[in-house]
Design an enzyme around this catalytic site. Structure first.
Site, short mmCIF file in Angstrom:
data_model
loop_
_atom_site.label_atom_id
_atom_site.label_comp_id
_atom_site.label_asym_id
_atom_site.label_seq_id
_atom_site.Cartn_x
_atom_site.Cartn_y
_atom_site.Cartn_z
CE LYS A 53 6.53 26.58 8.95
NZ LYS A 53 5.38 26.12 9.79
CD GLN A 96 4.52 24.53 13.00
OE1 GLN A 96 4.93 25.52 12.45
NE2 GLN A 96 4.62 23.31 12.79
CG ASP A 119 0.57 27.58 6.32
OD1 ASP A 119 0.97 27.25 5.18
OD2 ASP A 119 0.73 27.17 7.40
#
Ligand code: NAP
Length: 278
Positions: A53, A96, A119
């Protein structure tokens, strides 16, 4: 012969487009978009995703600061997130997944300010689930219209299965969600025009279970870069399918960046409006 959906190409094109946009915004607003990532523990797969990422951010002109902790308590995570929520220059916050055992992920996800949850991890987020939205980007890229089609989503997680089903429903597909308690899953798959596999079980779905010309999107990412759909025979059976690796994964990262840029635009525009009012 099926068309393999080229996630790497879609991702590359998206990032090129984002890079042009971020350059333009940098000139206009004097700062690049900023994404902060929280990484806890030292699971090799998580470390790899975080690095992937970061590299993608660089390609798209987005700053990515990684905060890595070997161990950290839930309270400390929440207090970090609260601080980041209040920091004006931070546009997106990424946690994460998975967080170590003993930390309630949903609570941490919910702590992220909706306008920074790029996200789409909590229901409150201003953004769609990046993985689910990546699939829509893939369908659009290949001009696949889902209206009136039978779509079967296998998996009902809050971050992948459910949001994918919702987005397909928004586009007027007839959606069925299957899960571990579904009986005779093959009966549903046999009738599906579109199959989304988000199970986390290597090569679980077999091409013999599917109908001719089905569109198969394989979200699964299991150890050894193995998807949830067995590719054997898929080329002959499907009209389109997304391979693993090189399918949904790279597009999810690019979609995440697309949503970060969206968050940034909202933030800088709000700041401008505030300054004009003064
Ligand atoms: P998850 O939270 O573990 O959910 C798995 C789902 O599959 C659950 O709903 C479960 O049903 C269902 N399931 C398990 N066994 C089944 C069976 N035998 N038959 C039918 N359904 C079954 O996983 P997730 O986070 O949604 O991720 C799914 C996969 O996608 C994983 O391989 C993950 O690595 C991958 N992933 C990829 C990306 C990407 O960008 N490419 C992003 C996120 C995740 P129950 O609800 O009944 O337990």
């Amino acid at each position: 012969m099926a068309i393999q959906m080229d996630g790497k190409r879609i991702s590359k094109e998206l990032k090129e487009h984002l890079s042009i946009e971020t350059d333009r915004y940098l000139l206009e607003y004097g700062r690049p978009p900023l994404l902060v990532t929280l990484l806890v523990g030292n699971e090799p797969a998580s470390l790899m995703y975080v690095q992937m990422k970061k590299k993608a951010c660089e390609e798209a002109g987005i700053l990515n600061q990684i905060f890595a902790y070997e161990t950290i308590s839930e309270e400390e995570i929440i207090s970090l997130i609260n601080r980041w929520n209040k920091t004006e220059e931070i546009d997106g916050i990424l946690i994460q997944h998975p967080l170590p055992e003993g930390i309630d992920e949903a609570t941490c996800f919910r702590a992220i300010a909706p306008d920074k949850d790029i996200d789409g991890l909590s229901e409150r987020s201003s953004f769609k689930s990046a993985t689910a939205n990546a699939m829509m980007n893939m369908l659009d890229y290949y001009g696949i219209d889902v209206e009136g089609k039978n779509a079967v989503v296998v998996g009902r997680s809050t971050i992948v299965g459910k949001p994918t089903a919702n987005l397909l429903l928004e586009r007027n597909a007839t959606v069925t969600i299957c899960h571990s308690k579904t009986k005779n899953i093959k009966d549903y798959l046999k009738k599906a025009d579109i199959v989304v596999a988000a199970i986390g079980k290597p090569h679980f779905i077999k091409s013999e279970w599917l109908k001719e010309n089905v569109v198969v999107i394989d979200v699964g990412y299991n150890e050894g870069n193995i998807g949830d759909v067995d590719p054997k025979g898929l080329n002959e059976k499907a009209s389109y399918y997304s391979p693993v690796p090189g399918g949904v994964g790279p597009v999810t990262i690019a979609t995440l960046l697309e949503q970060t840029l969206e968050a940034y635009k909202n933030h800088v525009e709000k700041t401008e409006q505030r300054q004009k009012r003064r």
